[in-house]
Design a protein around this motif. Structure first.
Motif, PDB file in Angstrom:
ATOM      1  N   ASN A  89      33.980  36.002  31.227  1.00 10.37           N
ATOM      2  CA  ASN A  89      32.768  36.802  31.200  1.00 10.37           C
ATOM      3  C   ASN A  89      32.919  37.880  30.133  1.00 10.37           C
ATOM      4  O   ASN A  89      34.022  38.155  29.659  1.00 10.37           O
ATOM      5  N   SER A 106      45.635  35.202  44.289  1.00 14.04           N
ATOM      6  CA  SER A 106      46.003  36.559  44.677  1.00 14.04           C
ATOM      7  C   SER A 106      46.978  36.543  45.850  1.00 14.04           C
ATOM      8  O   SER A 106      47.053  35.574  46.599  1.00 14.04           O
ATOM      9  N   SER A 122      32.251  33.982  40.492  1.00 16.29           N
ATOM     10  CA  SER A 122      32.314  34.355  39.087  1.00 16.29           C
ATOM     11  C   SER A 122      32.227  33.100  38.210  1.00 16.29           C
ATOM     12  O   SER A 122      32.002  31.996  38.723  1.00 16.29           O
ATOM     13  N   LYS A 165      35.835  36.667  47.577  1.00 15.37           N
ATOM     14  CA  LYS A 165      35.730  36.060  46.252  1.00 15.37           C
ATOM     15  C   LYS A 165      35.766  34.547  46.389  1.00 15.37           C
ATOM     16  O   LYS A 165      36.448  34.004  47.260  1.00 15.37           O
ATOM     17  N   CYS A 201      46.203  41.183  32.547  1.00 16.06           N
ATOM     18  CA  CYS A 201      44.979  41.725  33.123  1.00 16.06           C
ATOM     19  C   CYS A 201      44.670  43.054  32.425  1.00 16.06           C
ATOM     20  O   CYS A 201      45.499  43.608  31.708  1.00 16.06           O
ATOM     21  N   ARG A 260      34.708  43.944  26.168  1.00 17.98           N
ATOM     22  CA  ARG A 260      35.877  43.087  26.351  1.00 17.98           C
ATOM     23  C   ARG A 260      35.437  41.793  27.035  1.00 17.98           C
ATOM     24  O   ARG A 260      34.309  41.675  27.520  1.00 17.98           O
ATOM     25  N   PHE A 261      36.326  40.851  27.042  1.00 19.35           N
ATOM     26  CA  PHE A 261      36.090  39.635  27.816  1.00 19.35           C
ATOM     27  C   PHE A 261      37.057  39.648  28.994  1.00 19.35           C
ATOM     28  O   PHE A 261      38.109  40.274  28.935  1.00 19.35           O
ATOM     29  N   THR A 262      36.668  38.942  30.046  1.00 16.55           N
ATOM     30  CA  THR A 262      37.520  38.957  31.236  1.00 16.55           C
ATOM     31  C   THR A 262      38.397  37.709  31.274  1.00 16.55           C
ATOM     32  O   THR A 262      38.211  36.778  30.480  1.00 16.55           O
ATOM     33  N   ARG A 315      46.287  39.526  51.433  1.00 16.18           N
ATOM     34  CA  ARG A 315      46.465  38.949  52.774  1.00 16.18           C
ATOM     35  C   ARG A 315      47.488  37.813  52.772  1.00 16.18           C
ATOM     36  O   ARG A 315      48.656  38.012  53.061  1.00 16.18           O
ATOM     37  N   THR A 371      30.896  40.049  39.999  1.00 17.32           N
ATOM     38  CA  THR A 371      31.858  40.999  40.554  1.00 17.32           C
ATOM     39  C   THR A 371      31.994  40.806  42.064  1.00 17.32           C
ATOM     40  O   THR A 371      31.178  40.140  42.697  1.00 17.32           O
ATOM     41  N   VAL A 421      45.118  37.827  36.473  1.00 17.74           N
ATOM     42  CA  VAL A 421      45.293  36.931  35.339  1.00 17.74           C
ATOM     43  C   VAL A 421      45.996  35.631  35.771  1.00 17.74           C
ATOM     44  O   VAL A 421      46.445  34.841  34.962  1.00 17.74           O
ATOM     45  N   ARG A 423      29.063  43.426  33.613  1.00 11.57           N
ATOM     46  CA  ARG A 423      29.643  42.102  33.374  1.00 11.57           C
ATOM     47  C   ARG A 423      28.552  41.036  33.257  1.00 11.57           C
ATOM     48  O   ARG A 423      27.717  40.911  34.155  1.00 11.57           O
ATOM     49  N   ARG A 456      41.761  50.039  32.637  1.00  4.51           N
ATOM     50  CA  ARG A 456      40.592  50.274  33.461  1.00  4.51           C
ATOM     51  C   ARG A 456      40.827  50.004  34.943  1.00  4.51           C
ATOM     52  O   ARG A 456      39.877  49.858  35.711  1.00  4.51           O
ATOM     53  N   CYS A 457      42.068  49.913  35.345  1.00  5.80           N
ATOM     54  CA  CYS A 457      42.260  49.594  36.756  1.00  5.80           C
ATOM     55  C   CYS A 457      43.219  50.589  37.383  1.00  5.80           C
ATOM     56  O   CYS A 457      44.314  50.832  36.868  1.00  5.80           O
TER      57      CYS A 457
HETATM   58  C1  SRM Z   1      38.088  41.899  35.042  1.00  2.00           C
HETATM   59  C2  SRM Z   1      39.205  41.186  35.779  1.00  2.00           C
HETATM   60  C3  SRM Z   1      40.569  41.391  35.087  1.00  2.00           C
HETATM   61  C4  SRM Z   1      40.616  41.098  33.615  1.00  2.00           C
HETATM   62  O1  SRM Z   1      41.584  41.563  33.029  1.00  2.00           O
HETATM   63  O2  SRM Z   1      39.758  40.405  33.072  1.00  2.00           O
HETATM   64  C5  SRM Z   1      39.348  41.638  37.214  1.00  2.00           C
HETATM   65  C6  SRM Z   1      39.064  42.910  37.613  1.00  2.00           C
HETATM   66  C7  SRM Z   1      39.082  43.356  38.886  1.00  2.00           C
HETATM   67  N1  SRM Z   1      39.655  42.723  39.920  1.00  2.00           N
HETATM   68 FE1  SRM Z   1      40.331  40.866  39.910  1.00  2.00          FE
HETATM   69  N2  SRM Z   1      39.710  40.649  38.041  1.00  2.00           N
HETATM   70  C8  SRM Z   1      39.648  39.495  37.342  1.00  2.00           C
HETATM   71  C9  SRM Z   1      40.134  38.285  37.728  1.00  2.00           C
HETATM   72  C10 SRM Z   1      40.753  38.033  38.955  1.00  2.00           C
HETATM   73  C11 SRM Z   1      41.487  36.848  39.279  1.00  2.00           C
HETATM   74  C12 SRM Z   1      41.832  35.733  38.323  1.00  2.00           C
HETATM   75  C13 SRM Z   1      40.896  34.585  38.383  1.00  2.00           C
HETATM   76  O3  SRM Z   1      39.860  34.645  39.049  1.00  2.00           O
HETATM   77  O4  SRM Z   1      41.206  33.593  37.718  1.00  2.00           O
HETATM   78  C14 SRM Z   1      41.911  36.994  40.583  1.00  2.00           C
HETATM   79  C15 SRM Z   1      42.713  36.004  41.434  1.00  2.00           C
HETATM   80  C16 SRM Z   1      41.743  35.079  42.141  1.00  2.00           C
HETATM   81  C17 SRM Z   1      42.361  34.226  43.157  1.00  2.00           C
HETATM   82  O5  SRM Z   1      43.032  34.719  44.066  1.00  2.00           O
HETATM   83  O6  SRM Z   1      42.167  33.021  43.080  1.00  2.00           O
HETATM   84  C18 SRM Z   1      41.452  38.267  41.016  1.00  2.00           C
HETATM   85  C19 SRM Z   1      41.686  38.800  42.269  1.00  2.00           C
HETATM   86  C20 SRM Z   1      41.274  40.052  42.672  1.00  2.00           C
HETATM   87  C21 SRM Z   1      41.344  40.522  44.005  1.00  2.00           C
HETATM   88  C22 SRM Z   1      41.889  39.748  45.233  1.00  2.00           C
HETATM   89  C23 SRM Z   1      40.771  39.071  45.961  1.00  2.00           C
HETATM   90  C24 SRM Z   1      41.226  38.410  47.222  1.00  2.00           C
HETATM   91  O7  SRM Z   1      40.838  38.895  48.270  1.00  2.00           O
HETATM   92  O8  SRM Z   1      41.954  37.404  47.173  1.00  2.00           O
HETATM   93  C25 SRM Z   1      40.839  41.787  44.029  1.00  2.00           C
HETATM   94  C26 SRM Z   1      40.626  42.738  45.194  1.00  2.00           C
HETATM   95  C27 SRM Z   1      39.240  42.656  45.729  1.00  2.00           C
HETATM   96  O9  SRM Z   1      38.346  42.114  45.048  1.00  2.00           O
HETATM   97  O10 SRM Z   1      39.077  43.135  46.840  1.00  2.00           O
HETATM   98  C28 SRM Z   1      40.498  42.041  42.701  1.00  2.00           C
HETATM   99  C29 SRM Z   1      39.925  43.308  42.222  1.00  2.00           C
HETATM  100  C30 SRM Z   1      39.595  43.596  40.965  1.00  2.00           C
HETATM  101  C31 SRM Z   1      39.089  44.967  40.567  1.00  2.00           C
HETATM  102  C32 SRM Z   1      38.254  45.577  41.662  1.00  2.00           C
HETATM  103  C33 SRM Z   1      40.254  45.850  40.212  1.00  2.00           C
HETATM  104  C34 SRM Z   1      39.875  47.248  39.850  1.00  2.00           C
HETATM  105  O11 SRM Z   1      40.142  48.126  40.656  1.00  2.00           O
HETATM  106  O12 SRM Z   1      39.347  47.420  38.762  1.00  2.00           O
HETATM  107  C35 SRM Z   1      38.384  44.656  39.268  1.00  2.00           C
HETATM  108  C36 SRM Z   1      36.933  44.389  39.433  1.00  2.00           C
HETATM  109  C37 SRM Z   1      36.763  43.138  40.207  1.00  2.00           C
HETATM  110  C38 SRM Z   1      35.445  42.577  40.474  1.00  2.00           C
HETATM  111  O13 SRM Z   1      35.117  41.589  39.777  1.00  2.00           O
HETATM  112  O14 SRM Z   1      34.771  43.023  41.387  1.00  2.00           O
HETATM  113  N3  SRM Z   1      40.739  41.019  41.871  1.00  2.00           N
HETATM  114  N4  SRM Z   1      40.738  38.887  40.013  1.00  2.00           N
HETATM  115  C39 SRM Z   1      38.964  39.692  35.995  1.00  2.00           C
HETATM  116  C40 SRM Z   1      37.515  39.375  36.135  1.00  2.00           C
HETATM  117  C41 SRM Z   1      37.243  37.921  36.082  1.00  2.00           C
HETATM  118  C42 SRM Z   1      35.788  37.632  36.126  1.00  2.00           C
HETATM  119  O15 SRM Z   1      35.164  37.693  35.071  1.00  2.00           O
HETATM  120  O16 SRM Z   1      35.289  37.343  37.193  1.00  2.00           O
END
Ligand code: SRM
Ligand code: SRM
Ligand code: SRM
Ligand code: SRM
Ligand code: SF4
Ligand code: SF4
Ligand code: SF4
Ligand code: SF4
Ligand code: SF4
Ligand code: SF4
Ligand code: SF4
Ligand code: SF4
Lengths: 362, 401, 82, 362, 401
Positions: free
Chosen positions: A93, A272, A126, A167, B165, A87-89, A275, A121, B214, A59, B170-171
């Motif tokens: 990103n 999200s 991010s 995050k 999302c 892809r884009f996220t 919790r 990540t 998303v 990323r 990929r998830c």
């Molecule tokens: C790629 C992406 C989805 C997409 O279709 O593009 C994505 C991908 C993943 N997310 Fe996400 N999340 C993505 C945006 C989000 C968003 C939306 C946002 O930020 O606007 C959220 C909600 C944020 C919020 O609550 O404000 C989000 C809340 C999570 C969470 C919950 C974190 C938490 O504790 O609240 C997880 C779980 C974790 O990280 O433990 C998670 C976990 C994941 C996982 C680990 C899922 C997986 O098993 O693949 C992916 C890798 C995450 C990482 O960055 O480490 N992803 N994730 C997005 C990457 C954005 C970026 O470039 O940074």
């Protein structure tokens, strides 16, 4: 609407291309069959399928505002390292999808050399979701890209390292319309006006429907009036809270002003359901003047909040969860942000925000 | 060339520092597109004056569509004639924002031919944003786009480009196929996307699980968020492995569970799944050991939006659980009923979430034919102002009206 | 159907022309007006939708946008005059 | 106002007697010097002072509506067992204050013989805070004392035993004015109307100010009208939610009606700051018809809720804390109470009560 | 005698069962007071018809006072002439509801002489309620009461009878002298208690600690709730004793602490007092081992009320901490300013809590001269609709108004 003559046989309503065309073969094969993932390094994820197949995502941070030149660059990199698949996220990103672990480092190196940091990540900061600002919108109380650039420069290490308690999502919107959907962000940067609409008396009757305009004001600050014998409106300034809804429906009501426009900072929102339930961001700093090109006061304010959070929050606590644990008074104490009359809600649910218990820390 | 053409003393400051610079991007684009020089010039002016220089709105578009183009005109066209018009096109992205290099290059070709060469990848709603062109170029751009298999996204009072999302692509946690649903919703509602017929905008976002990557619960009128009904899939050996590697399962996992329905005795992790609210935390922390259950589907929620003008809303639960394979059908049926009610009763510029608040959730449910369930509320009412209905009350005759 | 789509389109067009500068109509305003005039038996929402499409596709009307979308007569290109 | 001729030298504004006059000497001596307390038995507390002095409180249930005969009885008992010192509690029980432990049992015995149960302390159900009902108020949608008697008969053992998970406070108000302040009770019993005001057209113009009357309606259901040429009002029935505020300001707008008046049940409120912040009670059962003399459906409903709570709540969990732990859907499931459209809030803060997360138990 | 005079078939049912019976009380009273027969008769009628039989209001009182008497007239006076008038007097109770047998007998004598002999001990606000007499008896009752040292409580738009928990008289947790404060407030505001001059009612309630045994936070416009500023007083030996006796300190105490600021290692209990929110739970569970700190005082909160008509309110924090010995002075000063503002700006029948919501807390604070502090809010605003003040904004000249 002005349209130009169209060719005889127009294609319409076809929708976007089907996504399957763009999927990495390994993704197509393991679609819906992913088993688990892990972090390989900051900015690099490894997803493992039931089949044993593995896909690596690298990323890279992007300014979102991209020239075609840079997009071509990404395309070239994708071709070079991963069969042309990327892809884009949802936070703008770019993610390169590799099936060959060996290519990760070379790709990273090339990205870094080109000025694109790898990270974002896990428990990193991010990319900042943001909007148009002075680059394209008529409505903005501040610029978007310039502040994002300045803040991300200062938080660069937090993007490339995954060492926060959880995050931390930052978003920016350049006016109260909130296209950056900042209302549920760990840290939200929001452009605000502080000047009531300055009525363009000459143009108003020509371009606006007065009843619609009057109805648009949520506080009832706009009343009908006549100007030069023509129907117009006037604004009771004390009743204006600068939402600019009147301007959205009527161009003759601009609010922007170099001295009075600026930035507010909001904290503790999340999206999200992990919790705790999703939460709105709450006001931290009501106003910081616009100070281009690098908005140093805004950068300092954000960095300060991030640092205090990083130091005090427990593992897995998002900003809002941490603040709920320690209480808002302590948040203001630790960050040194003054608490003012503006922090006390006076909108429709205000009553629900008063402290209706004796739970107080001293 | 930018460097020769315009003085950008202030903007140049934003080329410094480690984060990629949008100013560099504009300058790069200005190498092939002269309009970018004027964009830089006007932006520099904005930086000097601390004030935007775009006029309000502007009504342009492609023939037959009511959205997808944002008209934009400079308020200093005499100084920067190349951005006198500077409209953007919103191009509907492929679900999940997946591309091939070829597809990207096709888009670049089109945009270099017809516009500034500047884009947003992507806009906040999810579209590919083609940033800045003249009115005359709109229709040709559109023609080239559709020829290449792309179409416009939405603006104005339409359904907007749905987004999702990465989901099952990929998830491992995606509880339904978000990309497929997103694609199919987009295709189903092409007319509603392109021809404004609603009181205001309507957004769909599809998230595969409650992590909601998303931001659907905050940013879409209709949020579809994956979840499961049965027990979390648990691999005890993998739990033990996490523990062995130093994860403090009690503190990091159990203590953070919102319902405290997990117990760890140092050897065995026990989840009282009956009490689990599917928050994802434990799964997030131990992806190798825990996974969503097998009976998968989604919760459908309604009504999120930004604050203008009644205050921001998060979506709220409408249907607690729809099995994955019934999602599209259920959504189509439901959406039809929602749009019908909203079109009939929504005020101009009233989002569906605001309408629900105005008429009351119970009346909204009546209108769309859903039964009230306790999952729809965080808590029942605490005020005694109940509008008892006639069927329940038995008004007597009297001298009242 | 007693009322043709073309007829509806024509009447809508008149409505829009009449109100130009005083009031803008949304798609639903037009549909509601037609249904009110002819009754649901004679005119359906779909008919109205088609009629609007006729107006737009022939270029007799265009969509405008100020906060929300309206159907108006075409006018000189440009942003709001200042 | 009608007043009768007053004696020449009137005494006014003297306020209540000073409380010190009524304090047990041992209380006066140890005032502010109490060290700790413990439960001696259900209904009997022992407070120990820094000085080592001890005071015993024996708490007896009271119907609140007391004849002077019974008050004299209490006075006699106080004299016999504790030097004439007694008090009433904030929930209308009577407390005898003893310095001699040996006298506790004889006092209890005598109280029981007279029909006054001893209890209400600790994790027992204490007396029901309540109001006037048909005994004295014009506004009531139900009786107060009759329901309280019927419910307390059924919960008598819960008064005399301290075996609930936590305190359980029941209150009753006979109309929405809520003089019983039921809004923060573990279980609230509330009289409700379901019939819009029946305008007494003849008397209205004589006894009411029409503008005040119109302004009194929170939903704007009352509009001016004329009747027989005289100014009057009419009510849009669909807009009426039966609050009776119009009746409070205008006697010509009665809402009461034998078939449509009845009882609603509310749960989960609390006042103390112990553990969680104070909470409002929430709707459990929208309507149960009045069924005097013993309101069996109301009694059953309350007993059912108490029993389900007693069985499922964890120690120290008040009703509302328990429900928050298990979630409202489970509460409805466990109690078997149907969830209806009436449970969904539609008043001013309604939006804050919708379930804005995916936290769902299946 | 009741048993002879009236048929009370339905009411008789309420003489059965273990809980003391109000019907028995009325019958007892009817032995000396014939009006009680008619009360029984009318009540039996209400039970038959499921409907009250009292007319709306009635304007009676004692000379010079505007409150303390609730006028009440039967709507079936022809059937029950003895309750044709059936007014109640609200008699201000002694703080803490303490009495001697003599004092009670004095009250009984007065009420048997002048009224029905029926009372409420006590009314919901705290008064001694003398239930039912005729207009002619009001002034004589009042004369006898004052002669005996009692006075009337409030009704109508006055300050109501303040009330308090038992406090330092019998409770080890009272952080200030509730009975003294209650008494002194009552005496200070005799005029405001007896002569209506406010937009609506105003209630004070004084609780000695956050357990709030007088429900002040839910039931008084001004709630004074005791608390402390320093550390909880802790007796480790006593803690150990509780543990030895079987108290599960981890589960019963620490896990229920709202801020989780307590740690128990099996031997020693550690409280992070910096994080403690003074909820009382741990102290409640271990009264011998833990006690409120020594730096004591109270939190002053404002605005509670029942739901009519804007919805129920709980009081909210106005001053986080006032030392015990400054409470009366602070309250007097503060109350003066609050009443002044409320009297000036409060609408008819608008309680102070409603006024605050209407004008906004910040404006209210301005008006009464308090600085905003974060302790006053559960959370800062989440909407961006800030009324920036002129001093902060610098409006420029222009063609605006
Ligand atoms: C790629 C992406 C989805 C997409 O279709 O593009 C994505 C991908 C993943 N997310 Fe996400 N999340 C993505 C945006 C989000 C968003 C939306 C946002 O930020 O606007 C959220 C909600 C944020 C919020 O609550 O404000 C989000 C809340 C999570 C969470 C919950 C974190 C938490 O504790 O609240 C997880 C779980 C974790 O990280 O433990 C998670 C976990 C994941 C996982 C680990 C899922 C997986 O098993 O693949 C992916 C890798 C995450 C990482 O960055 O480490 N992803 N994730 C997005 C990457 C954005 C970026 O470039 O940074
Ligand atoms: C381009 C974009 C910002 C960006 O830089 O990414 C954008 C830009 C504008 N938005 Fe937006 N909105 C954009 C996503 C959003 C989002 C985020 C989302 O969709 O997830 C929101 C918040 C979510 C929501 O819908 O509530 C959003 C909430 C608004 C609002 C407030 C709507 C409301 O009901 O609260 C307005 C004002 C209005 O519609 O009148 C608005 C209005 C506008 C207008 C059209 C200005 C106006 O007043 O007419 C902006 C045009 C800017 C320009 O010159 O290009 N925009 N707008 C986003 C669309 C790109 C795309 O299609 O992908
Ligand atoms: C006598 C009385 C005060 C008075 O001035 O009259 C009183 C006295 C005591 N209360 Fe109370 N409370 C009294 C009404 C209340 C109220 C008000 C009410 O019920 O309307 C409350 C708030 C109830 C609520 O939250 O809805 C109240 C909430 C408490 C609590 C907190 C309980 C909780 O966990 O929420 C405690 C602490 C405890 O019991 O552990 C407490 C503790 C106590 C202690 C133990 C205090 C002490 O150390 O002396 C006293 C004996 C309690 C007992 O009954 O076991 N008292 N107590 C009131 C007795 C009423 C009755 O007859 O039953
Ligand atoms: C006697 C008493 C009930 C009882 O049986 O104990 C009572 C009885 C009445 N109350 Fe009350 N209130 C009584 C305590 C309360 C309380 C509880 C409290 O003070 O702790 C409340 C809730 C707290 C509050 O103040 O909000 C209360 C909230 C009301 C209201 C609603 C006020 C509001 O702002 O929401 C009304 C209606 C009104 O004032 O117009 C009301 C009105 C009335 C009236 C005067 C009826 C009327 O509409 O004018 C009742 C006269 C009954 C009668 O015939 O005797 N009464 N009233 C209580 C006073 C006894 C005493 O002085 O000790
Ligand atoms: S947030 Fe406001 S200024 Fe920024 S792009 Fe959206 S509408 Fe324009
Ligand atoms: S900015 Fe908002 S509050 Fe001010 S006049 Fe315009 S619509 Fe009204
Ligand atoms: S929302 Fe859930 S399914 Fe979708 S990408 Fe995020 S974690 Fe995966
Ligand atoms: S998903 Fe959340 S609620 Fe369910 S067991 Fe895991 S942590 Fe607890
Ligand atoms: S609650 Fe209503 S009916 Fe009961 S005493 Fe109070 S005002 Fe009268
Ligand atoms: S009862 Fe309430 S809602 Fe109904 S008319 Fe009277 S004031 Fe209005
Ligand atoms: S409020 Fe506190 S001080 Fe007063 S009686 Fe209750 S526990 Fe004791
Ligand atoms: S008083 Fe409450 S918050 Fe403080 S330590 Fe004890 S339990 Fe925790």
């Amino acid at each position: 609407m002005t349209t130009t003559p169209a060719p005889a046989k127009r294609i319409t309503d076809i929708g976007p291309p089907h996504y399957e065309k763009f999927l990495h073969p390994l993704i197509k094969k393991n679609y819906g069959q992913w088993k688990y993932h892990e972090s390989v390094a900051s900015g690099v994820l490894r997803h493992v399928a039931e089949s044993g197949d593995e896909i690596y995502s690298v990323r890279a941070g992007s300014p979102r505002l991209l020239s075609t030149a840079t997009i071509r660059l990404f395309a070239d990199l994708a071709e070079k390292y991963c069969g042309g698949y990327l892809r884009f996220t949802s936070r703008n990103n770019v993610e390169f999808l590799l099936d060959d672990r060996a290519k990760i480092e070379p790709l990273k190196k090339e990205l870094l050399a080109l000025g694109f940091p790898v990270g974002g990540t896990n428990n990193a900061i991010s990319n900042i979701v943001h909007t148009q600002g002075w680059v394209h919108c008529h409505s903005s109380a501040t610029d978007a890209s310039g502040i994002v650039k300045s803040v991300m420069d200062a938080l660069h290490d937090r993007f490339t390292h995954e060492d926060l308690p959880a995050k931390l999502r930052i978003a920016l919107a350049c006016c109260l319309n909130m296209c950056g959907a900042v209302h549920c962000s760990d840290i939200a940067i929001l452009g605000v006006h502080r000047m009531p609409p300055q009525i363009s008396k000459e143009t108003l009757p020509k371009v606006c429907e007065i009843p619609t305009l009057i109805a648009s004001c949520p506080t009832g600050a706009i009343r009908s009036a006549t100007y030069d014998g023509k129907p117009s409106v006037e604004v009771t300034e004390e009743q204006c809270m600068f939402c600019a809804n009147c301007y959205t429906v009527c161009p003759a009501m601009p609010l922007n002003d170099p001295e009075n426009d600026g930035i507010s900072i909001w904290v503790g929102g999340k999206v999200s359901n992990a919790r705790s339930a999703p939460k709105f961001s709450k006001l931290a700093i009501p106003f910081i003047p616009n100070n281009p090109p690098r908005w140093p006061e805004v950068v300092d304010a954000v960095v300060n909040i991030v640092n205090v959070y990083a130091k005090h929050a427990r593992k897995y606590q998002r900003m809002g969860e941490w603040i709920e644990r320690i209480g808002w008074p302590r948040f203001f104490e630790l960050t040194g942000i003054p608490f003012t009359r503006y922090h006390i809600d006076d909108f429709r649910y205000a009553g629900t925000t008063y402290a209706r218990s004796t739970h107080i820390r001293f | 060339m930018a460097d020769e053409g315009v003085k950008t003393t202030l903007l140049d400051e934003l080329e410094k520092g480690p984060w990629p610079s949008f100013v560099k991007e504009i300058k790069k684009a200005s190498e092939t597109s002269p309009v970018c020089d004027d964009l830089l010039g006007q932006l520099e002016l904005s930086y000097e004056e601390k004030k935007g220089h775009w006029k309000h709105g502007g009504i342009v578009g492609v023939m037959g569509y009511g959205g997808g183009v944002i008209g934009r005109y400079s308020d200093v066209p005499e100084k920067f004639p190349n951005v006198a018009h500077f409209h953007t096109l919103r191009v509907n992205h492929p679900a999940g924002w997946f591309y091939t290099s070829d597809a990207l290059r096709t888009l670049c070709n089109i945009w270099e031919r017809h516009g500034s060469g500047l884009t947003n990848m992507h806009g906040s709603t999810g579209d590919i944003i083609f940033l800045g062109t003249k009115t005359d170029e709109l229709e040709p751009t559109f023609a080239d786009l559709t020829k290449a298999g792309f179409d416009l996204g939405g603006s104005g009072s339409v359904m907007r480009t749905p987004s999702c999302c990465v989901g099952q692509a990929r998830c491992e946690w995606a509880c339904y196929d978000t990309m497929k649903l997103c694609y199919e919703l987009t295709q189903t509602y092409q007319d509603e996307l392109h021809r404004p017929a609603f009181p205001y905008k309507y957004k769909f976002k599809c998230a595969g699980c409650p992590n909601d990557c998303v931001a659907s619960i905050a940013r879409s009128d209709c949020s579809i968020i994956g979840t499961w009904k049965d027990d979390i899939q648990q691999d005890d050996a993998a739990v033990a492995e996490y523990a062995a590697l130093g994860l403090d399962i009690q503190k990091d996992v159990c203590d953070n569970c919102p319902t405290k329905c997990m117990a760890w005795d140092g050897k065995k992790l026990t989840i009282d799944n009956h009490e689990c609210v599917r928050c994802m935390h434990c799964i997030n922390v131990m992806p190798k050991a825990l996974r969503p259950g097998k009976e998968r589907g989604a919760t459908i929620l309604i009504g999120a939006k930004a604050p203008i003008i009644q205050g921001a809303l998060l979506s709220s639960v409408l249907i607690p659980f729809v099995p994955a394979d019934e999602l599209l059908e259920t959504l189509k049926e439901l959406t039809g009923r929602i749009w019908e009610f909203w079109s009939e009763y929504g005020k101009n510029r009233e989002r569906v979430g605001e309408l629900i608040q105005r008429v009351g959730m119970a009346n909204f449910l009546d209108a769309i034919g859903l039964e009230p369930t306790p999952e729809m509320v965080a808590a029942p009412r605490d005020n005694p102002y109940i509008f008892f209905q006639k069927e329940d009350g038995k008004p007597k005759d009297g001298d009242g009206q | 159907m007693a009322v043709t789509v073309e007829q509806l389109a024509e009447e809508m067009y008149e409505m829009i022309k009449e109100a130009m500068g005083k009031k803008s109509f949304k798609a639903t305003d037009l549909a509601k007006a037609m249904i009110a005039k002819y009754g649901e038996a004679e005119v359906s929402k779909d008919d109205c939708k088609h009629a609007i499409r006729v107006l737009i596709d022939t270029g007799r009307c265009v969509y405008s946008y100020f906060g929300g979308s309206y159907i108006t007569l075409p006018h000189k290109e440009g942003a709001a005059p200042d």
